[in-house]
Enzyme design. Structure first.
Site, mmCIF file in Angstrom:
data_model
loop_
_atom_site.group_PDB
_atom_site.id
_atom_site.type_symbol
_atom_site.label_atom_id
_atom_site.label_comp_id
_atom_site.label_asym_id
_atom_site.label_seq_id
_atom_site.Cartn_x
_atom_site.Cartn_y
_atom_site.Cartn_z
ATOM 1 N N CYS A 23 122.417 15.893 3.138
ATOM 2 C CA CYS A 23 122.865 14.707 2.396
ATOM 3 C C CYS A 23 121.663 13.906 1.934
ATOM 4 O O CYS A 23 121.354 12.842 2.488
ATOM 5 C CB CYS A 23 123.762 13.864 3.267
ATOM 6 N N ARG B 6 109.056 21.424 3.073
ATOM 7 C CA ARG B 6 107.834 21.352 2.274
ATOM 8 C C ARG B 6 108.062 20.907 0.831
ATOM 9 O O ARG B 6 107.210 20.259 0.241
ATOM 10 C CB ARG B 6 107.052 22.677 2.332
ATOM 11 N N TYR C 186 104.667 26.652 8.622
ATOM 12 C CA TYR C 186 105.134 25.265 8.483
ATOM 13 C C TYR C 186 106.570 25.186 7.969
ATOM 14 O O TYR C 186 106.925 24.247 7.251
ATOM 15 C CB TYR C 186 104.178 24.446 7.601
ATOM 16 N N GLU D 207 90.169 28.626 12.777
ATOM 17 C CA GLU D 207 91.552 28.421 13.231
ATOM 18 C C GLU D 207 92.548 28.608 12.089
ATOM 19 O O GLU D 207 93.173 27.653 11.650
ATOM 20 C CB GLU D 207 91.699 26.996 13.772
ATOM 21 N N PRO D 208 92.713 29.821 11.604
ATOM 22 C CA PRO D 208 93.664 30.032 10.516
ATOM 23 C C PRO D 208 95.105 29.974 11.017
ATOM 24 O O PRO D 208 95.422 30.517 12.072
ATOM 25 C CB PRO D 208 93.329 31.448 10.035
ATOM 26 N N GLY D 209 95.955 29.303 10.266
ATOM 27 C CA GLY D 209 97.378 29.269 10.600
ATOM 28 C C GLY D 209 98.164 29.896 9.466
ATOM 29 O O GLY D 209 98.656 31.028 9.549
ATOM 30 N N ARG D 210 98.214 29.152 8.350
ATOM 31 C CA ARG D 210 98.994 29.578 7.188
ATOM 32 C C ARG D 210 98.632 30.988 6.722
ATOM 33 O O ARG D 210 99.510 31.786 6.400
ATOM 34 C CB ARG D 210 98.724 28.590 6.043
ATOM 35 N N TYR E 212 106.022 17.699 0.090
ATOM 36 C CA TYR E 212 104.786 17.944 -0.680
ATOM 37 C C TYR E 212 105.034 18.435 -2.091
ATOM 38 O O TYR E 212 104.104 18.891 -2.750
ATOM 39 C CB TYR E 212 103.915 19.015 -0.005
HETATM 40 N N1 LLP Z 1 93.011 23.511 12.672
HETATM 41 C C1 LLP Z 1 93.353 22.213 12.591
HETATM 42 C C2 LLP Z 1 92.629 21.236 13.374
HETATM 43 C C3 LLP Z 1 94.427 21.828 11.759
HETATM 44 O O1 LLP Z 1 94.751 20.551 11.683
HETATM 45 C C4 LLP Z 1 95.126 22.801 11.016
HETATM 46 C C5 LLP Z 1 96.251 22.439 10.166
HETATM 47 C C6 LLP Z 1 94.731 24.147 11.148
HETATM 48 C C7 LLP Z 1 93.654 24.465 11.976
HETATM 49 C C8 LLP Z 1 95.415 25.268 10.424
HETATM 50 O O2 LLP Z 1 95.296 25.135 9.045
HETATM 51 P P1 LLP Z 1 95.872 26.287 8.057
HETATM 52 O O3 LLP Z 1 95.009 27.514 8.214
HETATM 53 O O4 LLP Z 1 97.253 26.552 8.470
HETATM 54 O O5 LLP Z 1 95.759 25.670 6.720
HETATM 55 N N2 LLP Z 1 102.378 20.940 7.143
HETATM 56 C C9 LLP Z 1 101.416 21.191 6.092
HETATM 57 C C10 LLP Z 1 100.123 21.738 6.630
HETATM 58 C C11 LLP Z 1 99.519 20.871 7.690
HETATM 59 C C12 LLP Z 1 98.244 21.453 8.230
HETATM 60 C C13 LLP Z 1 97.842 20.753 9.459
HETATM 61 N N3 LLP Z 1 96.659 21.238 10.093
HETATM 62 C C14 LLP Z 1 102.023 22.164 5.079
HETATM 63 O O6 LLP Z 1 103.160 22.591 5.274
HETATM 64 O O7 LLP Z 1 101.415 22.472 4.053
#
Ligand code: LLP
Length: 445
Positions: free
Chosen positions: A361, A330, A390, A290-293, A334
C-alpha cells in the site's frame, strides 16, 4: 534482457537456472521466490580467491554478509575459503550457528553495542573494525572486563566518495562512518589503540561506496591509505600490517551495464599498493577486500506471479506482481533499475511497454518503470534479474506480507535455504496484554 551464470532458456521456452525450470520452481515453492544460482556464487567466490592468491598472495577476501546472509550461505562461504564481513550481532549469530569460525569474521558497524561487543569477544571474532574513538574506548573496556584482547583495524574516511558513475574527493567527508584523516582523528585513534593493553592494532580499513563502475577511486583510496600508513610509521614507528579496502565493485543490473573484469580491478589495486610501498619503502601490508554485491548480486533472481493488470488510458499499463517493496526495497529507496524475463515464455518477443507494480500500500511500490515485455496475463511468471544482493537482506513485513522463501539451485536440484514465512510467523512475536484480551473477548460477543 540478458542471461547470467547458469541461466538458459530450455526447449519449453522456460527460463532455467541451475538446471531447474523456473516454472516448476514456482509450482513447487510458490512465489515470490528468491532463486540463488549456487554455481555462480561459487564461481564468483573462486574468482576473488584465486585472483588475489595469484596477484597478491598475502591477502584475504571476506564476503560482505550484509548483501545476503543465511546459515547456508555461511556454509558456502566457508567451503569456498573466504572470510566473512559481519555488521551486527545478528549476522555474527547467523554465522556462528552455521559453524563459521569466528576467527575468520571481520566485525563492522558504527554503533556496536556493549552486548554485541561482549558476544563477539566471547566467540573470538577475529577482527573488529573500529569506527570511532568512543567505540575504541568501549571495546577496550569490555575487553578488559572479559580478560580478552581485541584485534583492531581502524576505519578511515579516505575523503573519496564514489558512486556508480562518478566519484568526488573532499577534504572533510560528511559521513557517519569512520575517522577523518584531515582532522587528525584517525591518527589519534591509532595512537590511542597502540597504548591500550587489550587492543591489538593491526591495520586500517576504508570503504568508498558501493556499485562502483569506475576503477580510479579505488586506486586513489589505495594512495591515500598507503600515504597514511607512511605517516603512521613516521609518527609512531609502527608498521601497519593490514590494509582492508572494503567492497564496492559494481555488477550488471541492465543490459548496457558494463563492469570491469575482476582481474583488472585486482591488478589495479595490487599495482597501486606495490608502487606506494616502494615509494615509501614500506613493508607490504596484508591486503583485505570485502565484496558483497559482486559475489551474490547477479546470482539472484526473484520470481513473481503476475496478478492484476490495470490500464491507465493514454498513460501506462500497470502489471502488478505478488511481491514488491517488501522483497525489493531498492527501487523505492535508490530508484534502482532492473531487467526482467517472462519466465514461462522466455522466447516470446517484446510487444508492449509496461510498469511492474508491487502490491504494497504505497504508490512508490513500483519494481520497474517502463519495461518492454511480451504481452502479459494473470498467472504469467516474471523473473526480475540481479536481485541476489541487498534484496533478501533488506526484505521486510510491511503490510504484514510474509517474506518469500530462498532456494539455492545447482545442477538440476533446488534446496530451500530459507523457508517461506507463514502467517503464524507474522504474529509470532505479538503479545496481547491481558487487559486487551478481555476487550477482544467482549468485542467478539
Ligand atoms: N564493506 C563495508 C564496510 C560496507 O559498508 C559494504 C557495503 C561492503 C563491504 C560491501 O559492499 P559491496 O561489495 O556489496 O558493494 N543497500 C545498498 C548497498 C549498501 C552497501 C553498504 N555497505 C544497495 O542496495 O545498493
Amino acid at each position: 534482457m540478458f542471461l547470467t551464470g547458469t541461466m538458459r532458456i530450455n526447449a519449453a521456452g522456460h527460463l532455467e537456472i541451475g538446471g531447474c525450470d523456473t516454472v516448476e520452481l514456482a509450482k513447487q515453492y510458490g512465489t515470490p521466490l528468491y532463486i540463488m544460482d549456487e554455481t555462480l556464487i561459487r564461481q564468483n567466490c573462486a574468482a576473488y580467491r584465486d585472483t588475489f592468491a595469484a596477484l597478491y598472495p598475502d591477502s584475504l577476501v571476506a564476503y560482505a554478509g550484509k548483501a545476503f546472509l543465511t546459515t547456508a550461505m555461511c556454509c558456502l562461504v566457508e567451503e569456498e575459503g573466504l572470510a566473512l564481513d559481519v555488521a551486527s550481532g545478528g549476522e555474527i549469530y547467523t554465522a556462528h550457528v552455521a559453524g563459521f569460525p569466528a576467527s575468520r569474521m571481520i566485525y563492522h558497524g558504527n554503533n556496536k553495542t556493549p552486548d554485541e561487543i561482549r558476544f563477539a569477544l566471547d566467540l573470538g571474532v577475529g577482527r573488529f573494525v573500529v569506527d570511532s574513538l568512543s567505540e575504541l574506548e568501549l571495546l577496550n573496556e569490555v575487553a578488559v572486563a572479559a580478560g580478552k584482547t581485541a584485534t583492531v583495524l581502524i576505519r578511515v574516511k579516505p575523503g573519496i566518495e564514489a558512486h556508480t558513475h562518478h566519484y568526488i574527493q573532499t577534504g572533510q567527508m560528511d559521513s557517519k562512518f569512520g575517522l577523518g584523516l584531515a582532522d587528525g582523528q584517525a591518527l589519534a585513534a591509532v595512537k590511542t589503540a597502540l597504548k591500550m593493553k587489550h587492543i591489538k592494532f593491526t591495520g586500517l580499513h576504508c570503504h568508498i561506496g558501493s556499485q562502483i563502475f569506475d576503477l580510479k577511486p579505488f586506486q586513489l583510496a589505495v594512495h591515500v591509505m598507503m600515504d597514511f600508513i607512511q605517516e603512521i610509521r613516521k609518527k609512531t614507528g609502527v608498521s601497519v600490517q593490514e590494509l582492508d579496502l572494503g567492497g564496492g565493485f559494481g555488477i550488471r543490473y541492465l543490459r548496457d551495464d558494463n563492469p570491469y573484469a575482476l582481474t583488472e580491478f585486482v591488478e589495479l589495486i595490487v599495482t597501486a599498493v606495490n608502487a606506494k610501498a616502494a615509494e615509501h619503502n614500506l613493508p607490504l601490508p596484508k591486503l583485505l577486500v570485502e565484496p558483497g554485491r559482486s559475489i551474490v548480486g547477479e546470482a539472484g533472481t526473484t520470481l513473481y506471479t503476475v496478478g492484476t493488470i490495470k490500464d491507465v488510458p493514454g498513460i501506462r499499463r500497470y502489471v502488478a506482481v505478488d511481491g514488491g517493496m517488501t522483497d525489493n526495497l531498492r527501487t523505492a529507496l535508490y530508484e534502482a533499475k532492473y531487467e526482467a524475463i517472462v519466465a514461462n515464455k522466455a522466447k516470446a518477443a517484446a510487444e508492449e511497454t509496461v510498469s511492474i507494480a508491487g502490491r504494497a500500500c504505497e504508490s512508490g511500490d513500483i519494481l520497474i518503470w517502463d519495461i518492454e515485455l511480451p504481452a502479459l496475463k494473470r498467472g504469467d511468471l516474471l523473473a526480475v534479474l540481479s536481485t541476489g544482493a541487498y534484496h533478501y537482506s533488506m526484505s521486510n513485513n510491511y503490510n504484514r506480507f510474509p517474506r518469500p522463501a530462498v532456494v539455492f539451485v545447482r545442477d538440476g536440484r533446488a534446496d530451500v535455504v530459507v523457508e517461506r514465512e507463514t502467517y503464524a510467523d507474522i504474529t509470532r512475536n505479538d503479545v496481547i496484554p491481558p487487559r486487551l484480551q478481555q476487550s477482544v473477548r467482549q468485542a467478539a460477543k
